[in-house]
Design an enzyme around this catalytic site. Structure first.
Site, short mmCIF file in Angstrom:
data_model
loop_
_atom_site.label_atom_id
_atom_site.label_comp_id
_atom_site.label_asym_id
_atom_site.label_seq_id
_atom_site.Cartn_x
_atom_site.Cartn_y
_atom_site.Cartn_z
N GLN A 63 39.65 -83.58 -38.38
CA GLN A 63 41.04 -83.87 -38.85
C GLN A 63 41.64 -84.96 -37.90
O GLN A 63 40.92 -85.62 -37.29
CB GLN A 63 41.82 -82.47 -38.53
CG GLN A 63 41.04 -81.45 -39.48
CD GLN A 63 41.89 -80.03 -39.75
OE1 GLN A 63 43.15 -80.18 -39.22
NE2 GLN A 63 41.10 -78.93 -40.27
N TYR B 240 30.06 -81.41 -42.04
CA TYR B 240 30.15 -81.74 -40.72
C TYR B 240 28.79 -81.50 -40.07
O TYR B 240 28.08 -80.84 -40.53
CB TYR B 240 30.95 -80.41 -40.20
CG TYR B 240 32.42 -80.26 -40.46
CD1 TYR B 240 33.35 -81.25 -39.90
CD2 TYR B 240 32.87 -79.70 -41.72
CE1 TYR B 240 34.78 -81.14 -40.44
CE2 TYR B 240 34.07 -79.62 -42.13
CZ TYR B 240 35.10 -80.29 -41.49
OH TYR B 240 36.28 -80.41 -41.80
N GLU C 174 45.67 -79.82 -41.00
CA GLU C 174 45.79 -78.41 -41.51
C GLU C 174 46.83 -77.71 -40.62
O GLU C 174 46.87 -77.91 -39.24
CB GLU C 174 44.32 -77.74 -41.40
CG GLU C 174 44.43 -76.14 -42.01
CD GLU C 174 42.89 -75.79 -42.31
OE1 GLU C 174 42.01 -76.62 -42.32
OE2 GLU C 174 42.99 -74.98 -42.80
N ASN D 52 40.89 -74.19 -45.15
CA ASN D 52 41.00 -72.70 -45.45
C ASN D 52 42.12 -72.18 -45.61
O ASN D 52 42.46 -71.08 -46.26
CB ASN D 52 40.28 -72.14 -44.30
CG ASN D 52 38.64 -72.56 -44.40
OD1 ASN D 52 38.05 -73.27 -45.53
ND2 ASN D 52 38.02 -72.39 -43.45
N ASN E 142 40.74 -75.38 -52.10
CA ASN E 142 39.67 -75.60 -51.08
C ASN E 142 38.63 -74.82 -50.88
O ASN E 142 38.46 -73.55 -50.84
CB ASN E 142 40.69 -75.78 -49.67
CG ASN E 142 39.75 -76.13 -48.52
OD1 ASN E 142 39.37 -77.27 -48.45
ND2 ASN E 142 39.10 -75.23 -47.70
N GLU E 143 37.25 -75.35 -50.71
CA GLU E 143 36.02 -74.84 -50.62
C GLU E 143 36.00 -73.53 -51.20
O GLU E 143 35.51 -72.60 -50.65
CB GLU E 143 35.82 -74.82 -49.06
CG GLU E 143 35.63 -76.03 -48.45
CD GLU E 143 35.23 -76.07 -46.94
OE1 GLU E 143 35.33 -75.01 -46.45
OE2 GLU E 143 34.92 -77.04 -46.40
N GLU F 65 36.44 -83.97 -46.22
CA GLU F 65 36.55 -83.54 -45.00
C GLU F 65 35.21 -83.99 -44.41
O GLU F 65 34.24 -83.65 -45.00
CB GLU F 65 36.16 -81.89 -44.93
CG GLU F 65 37.86 -81.48 -45.24
CD GLU F 65 37.81 -79.91 -45.02
OE1 GLU F 65 36.95 -79.35 -43.97
OE2 GLU F 65 38.72 -79.17 -45.64
O1 AHR Z 1 38.50 -78.47 -41.04
C1 AHR Z 1 38.17 -77.46 -40.63
C2 AHR Z 1 37.88 -76.51 -41.73
O2 AHR Z 1 36.77 -76.95 -42.20
C3 AHR Z 1 38.69 -76.41 -42.95
O3 AHR Z 1 39.80 -75.60 -42.80
C4 AHR Z 1 37.64 -75.88 -44.14
O4 AHR Z 1 38.17 -76.73 -45.50
C5 AHR Z 1 36.30 -76.25 -43.59
O5 AHR Z 1 35.53 -75.24 -43.84
#
Ligand code: AHR
Length: 493
Positions: free
Chosen positions: A344, A239, A22, A67, A167-168, A287
Site C-alpha cells: 500500500q 504479493y 486501506e 479486505n 475485493n478478493e 494490489e
Molecule cells: O493489502 C493488504 C490486503 O491484501 C488487502 O486488504 C487484501 O485485499 C489483500 O489480501
C-alpha cells in the site's frame, strides 16, 4: 539489448503507478491523518506525508479496502464526526472509529493530486449500498443521497470514475466470500445498477487473489462470463516474500507475475472469443508488492485495538530489487495493464513510514517506485534482450538482466530501467540504440548495496540511490556497467 523507437508496446497509462490506502493499521490513523501532529493541516492531514506522496506522483489511489471493504458500511464514515459509530472491523479485528471516511479521503486525494479508485462492499452488502454510495458521490443533486452529501458540506459531486466491484471475493478469509458463479452474478447486477446511476464510470471485476489460488484461472473464466459486458477491467493481486531466504529464487518471482498476467490475458480473450465480443478487457493489477516480514508479528496482535501497527513490513534492499522487476513487468505489459496499485502507500506494506506523533522515512522500495513513476511516462518500448540465465528452486531460465524501456517523446528522452539479478557479478551491457543515435547519457542512477538485507529506519537510511553509474554512448551504442544486485535507471537525451 536492442532498443528501437518502432518497437512500441503501448502508451503507458499513468495509472499504472497507482497505489492503495486501506482503513487498516496505521495507514489512515497515524499515517495520512493525525490531528495534532506538528505537520498536520486544519483537516488533520499530515503535510510531511502529503509531501512524500506528491514526490511519488501517484495518479490514482484505491480506497477504502482491501479486505476491510467487505464488511464496511460506508454510511458510518460520512456526516458529523461526533455522530459516527465505532464498529468492530472484522477483516483485521480492530476497532474502527470512522473518523475518516469517503469525504475526508476525497479531500486528501485532491491534496496529493491523485484520483480516487473506490471499492464497494460485495461481501456483506450488495447492489443497494453500492448504488446509494455512487449516488452520494457522483450525482449532482436533488435526490436523497446527493442532497445528504451537500448537507455534509460537499456541494459539488466527487465524480469518482473508477469503481471496484468488491475485493478478493474468491478468498476464504474474505467476509462474505462467494463462489465464482455467485460473485459473477452479483457483480454483474451491481455493475448494471451502478451504470444506470452514472454511465460514465469504469468498473473493475474481481479476479483471483493471487496466482496461487486453487480456483485460478477458472474464477476468471466463470466470473467474466457474467461481468464481461459491464466491467472494463479485471483485477489481479499478488504479493511475494523471501520466506526461505533464497535470494536468487526470490528475485525471479517477477517471472511468476509475468505468467500470471499472460494467463489472465488469455482467459479474458477466451471469454471475448466465446462471446463474439469486440470489447477488450483490460487489467487492473490493483494490489502488488512484497508482503511477508510482518506476518508473524501480526498473528500475535491483541484484537479490537484502535489503529495498531499492522502489516508494517520493514523492507530490505533485495525487496527493492524485486519491486524494480515487478515495475518492469507491469511496463512490459502496459498494452493490457492500464491500472496498477502498489499495495500500500503509508505504514501498511508501504514505501512511506511514519512514527505516530513523530517523523517520516522512506523504505528501500520507495526508490524504484519513485524513479519509475516520475520518469516512466511515455511509450513503453519492447527491448530485445540477450542475457545469460540461471535456474533457481522454482524457476528455470531466469535472465540475469531484467529491463523495461520508456520513450518520452514530449521530453525527448529515452529511459532504461534495468536490474542485474546476479548476486556476485557485475554485468557489462551493450545496448544498440539505433534510432536514438544522437542521444547522450544524462544520468545513471544506481541502487546497490553489499548487504541484501540492508534496511532503512528513521535513524538511518542505508539504502539510497546514487548517481555515479557508469554508462556511455558511442556511435549509437550504449555501454553500461551494472553492479551485482543492482537496480539502475539510465536516462538519455
Ligand atoms: O493489502 C493488504 C490486503 O491484501 C488487502 O486488504 C487484501 O485485499 C489483500 O489480501
Amino acid at each position: 539489448m536492442v532498443v528501437d523507437k518502432d518497437f512500441v508496446i503501448s502508451e503507458v497509462d499513468p495509472r499504472i503507478y497507482g497505489s492503495f490506502i486501506e482503513q487498516l493499521g496505521r495507514a489512515v490513523y497515524g499515517g495520512i491523518y493525525e490531528p495534532g501532529h506538528p505537520t498536520s493541516d486544519e483537516n488533520g492531514f499530515r503535510k510531511d506525508v502529503i509531501n512524500l506522496v506528491k514526490q511519488l506522483q501517484v495518479p490514482i489511489i484505491r480506497y477504502p479496502g482491501g479486505n476491510m471493504v467487505s464488511a464496511y458500511n460506508w454510511e458510518d464514515g460520512v456526516g458529523p464526526k461526533e455522530d459516527r459509530p465505532r464498529r468492530l472491523e472484522l477483516a483485521w479485528r480492530v476497532t474502527e472509529t470512522n473518523q475518516v471516511g469517503t469525504n475526508e479521503f476525497i479531500d486528501w486525494s485532491k491534496e496529493v493530486g491523485a484520483e480516487a479508485m473506490m471499492a464497494v462492499n460485495l461481501g456483506t452488502r450488495g447492489i443497494d449500498a453500492a448504488r446509494s454510495l455512487l449516488e452520494y458521490c457522483n450525482h449532482p443533486g436533488g435526490t436523497y443521497w446527493s442532497e445528504l452529501r451537500k448537507q455534509h458540506g460537499y456541494e459539488q459531486p466527487h465524480n469518482i470514475k473508477t469503481w471496484c466491484l468488491g475485493n478478493e471475493m474468491d478468498g476464504p478469509w474474505q467476509i462474505g466470500q462467494k463462489t465464482a458463479y455467485e460473485y459473477g452474478r452479483l457483480a454483474a447486477e451491481t455493475g448494471k445498477a451502478m451504470r444506470q446511476v452514472d454511465p460514465t464510470i469504469e468498473l473493475v471485476s474481481c479476479g483471483s487473489s493471487g496466482s496461487g489460488m486453487p480456483t485460478f484461472p477458472e474464477w476468471e473464466a466463470t466470473t467474466l462470463e457474467h461481468t464481461y459486458e459491464f466491467a472494463d477491467y479485471i483485477s489481479l493481486h499478488q504479493y511475494y516474500g523471501n520466506r526461505e531466504n533464497d535470494t536468487a529464487n526470490y528475485l525471479a518471482s517477477s517471472l511468476d507475475m509475468e505468467n500470471f498476467i499472460h494467463t489472465v490475458i488469455a482467459t479474458c480473450d477466451y471469454i471475448k472469443a466465446k462471446k463474439r465480443s469486440k470489447k477488450t478487457m483490460y487489467l487492473s493489477f490493483d494490489e502488488w508488492n512484497v508482503w511477508f516480514h510482518s506476518n508473524d508479528q501480526d498473528e500475535k496482535m491483541e484484537p479490537w485495538s484502535i489503529a495498531p501497527p499492522q502489516l508494517e513490513d520493514v523492507y530490505t534492499f533485495e525487496d527493492a530489487l524485486l519491486v524494480g522487476t515487478m515495475l518492469n513487468t507491469l511496463l512490459k505489459h502496459s498494452d493490457r495493464v492500464k491500472i496498477a496499485c502498489m499495495a500500500q502507500l503509508v505504514n501498511v506494506i508501504a514505501p512511506i513510514m511514519t512514527e505516530t506523533g513523530g517523523g517520516i522515512w522512506k523504505q528501500t522500495i520507495f526508490y524504484p517506485y519513485y524513479y519509475t513513476s516520475v520518469y516512466g511516462r511515455g511509450k513503453a518500448l519492447n527491448p530485445i534482450i540477450k542475457s545469460p540465465k540461471y535456474d533457481s528452486k522454482d524457476f528455470t531460465d531466469v535472465p540475469y538482466l531484467d529491463s523495461s524501456v520508456i520513450y518520452n517523446e514530449e521530453n525527448d528522452e529515452l529511459v532504461i530501467f534495468v536490474v542485474n539479478r546476479h548476486l556476485e557479478n557485475t554485468m557489462e551491457v551493450d545496448v544498440d540504440i539505433r534510432s536514438f543515435e544522437s542521444y547522450k547519457v544524462m544520468e545513471h542512477v544506481v541502487l546497490e548495496n553489499e548487504n541484501a538485507k540492508a534496511v532503512n529506519t528513521i535513524e538511518k537510511e542505508q539504502v539510497m540511490p546514487h548517481k555515479r553509474g557508469v554508462s556511455n554512448v558511442d556511435n549509437g551504442k550504449l555501454s553500461a556497467i551494472l553492479p551485482k544486485m543492482s537496480w539502475n535507471m539510465i536516462r538519455l537525451k
